[in-house]
Design a protein around this motif. Structure first.
Motif, short mmCIF file in Angstrom:
data_model
loop_
_atom_site.label_atom_id
_atom_site.label_comp_id
_atom_site.label_asym_id
_atom_site.label_seq_id
_atom_site.Cartn_x
_atom_site.Cartn_y
_atom_site.Cartn_z
N ALA A 1 26.33 7.72 22.38
CA ALA A 1 27.06 7.85 23.64
C ALA A 1 28.37 7.06 23.54
N ARG A 2 29.41 7.58 24.17
CA ARG A 2 30.71 6.90 24.18
C ARG A 2 31.04 6.50 25.61
N VAL A 3 31.63 5.32 25.75
CA VAL A 3 31.98 4.82 27.07
C VAL A 3 33.46 4.47 27.10
N ALA A 4 34.16 5.01 28.09
CA ALA A 4 35.54 4.63 28.37
C ALA A 4 35.51 4.02 29.76
N ALA A 5 35.83 2.74 29.87
CA ALA A 5 35.62 2.06 31.14
C ALA A 5 36.68 1.01 31.42
N LYS A 6 36.71 0.60 32.66
CA LYS A 6 37.61 -0.46 33.12
C LYS A 6 36.79 -1.42 33.97
N SER A 7 36.92 -2.69 33.68
CA SER A 7 36.21 -3.73 34.45
C SER A 7 37.23 -4.58 35.19
N ARG A 8 36.83 -5.06 36.34
CA ARG A 8 37.67 -5.97 37.12
C ARG A 8 36.77 -7.01 37.76
N SER A 9 37.36 -8.16 38.07
CA SER A 9 36.62 -9.19 38.79
C SER A 9 37.59 -9.95 39.69
N LEU A 10 37.01 -10.67 40.62
CA LEU A 10 37.80 -11.45 41.56
C LEU A 10 37.10 -12.78 41.78
N VAL A 11 37.70 -13.84 41.32
CA VAL A 11 37.26 -15.21 41.53
C VAL A 11 35.78 -15.43 41.19
N GLY A 12 35.26 -14.71 40.22
CA GLY A 12 33.87 -14.90 39.81
C GLY A 12 32.85 -14.51 40.85
N VAL A 13 33.27 -13.83 41.89
CA VAL A 13 32.35 -13.42 42.96
C VAL A 13 32.17 -11.91 42.95
#
Length: 86
Positions: free
Chosen positions: A18-30
């Motif tokens: 399986a192939r994954v194209a993804a984007k991750s984001r976070s905000l202040v560790g919450v």
């Protein structure tokens, strides 16, 4: 999205081929989010988006793994609970 370096959240739920194209984001560790396109070996593609919220100082590894698990479950085929390439 395939060029993103931080696709690890969604990708934790899937193994090659399986192939994954993804984007991750976070905000202040919450807030930790992941969105991605999963391409299965049979060339079916799925879009998964997982949004989380936690307390400051929560276990990043556990949350990232939970995001991948949630994505894999969302992509699981309706005819049973078989996960694509997982």
């Amino acid at each position: 999205m395939a060029r993103q370096l931080t696709k690890h959240r969604i990708a934790t739920g899937f193994r090659p081929p399986a192939r994954v194209a993804a984007k991750s984001r976070s905000l202040v560790g919450v807030v930790r989010n992941g969105i991605g396109v999963i391409t299965c070996p049979d060339d079916r593609q799925y879009l998964a988006a997982v949004f989380t919220r936690s307390r400051p100082g929560a276990d990043d590894f556990a949350i990232n793994t939970a995001i991948g698990t949630a994505a894999a479950r969302a992509v699981a085929r309706p005819e049973g609970s078989r996960q694509p390439s997982a």
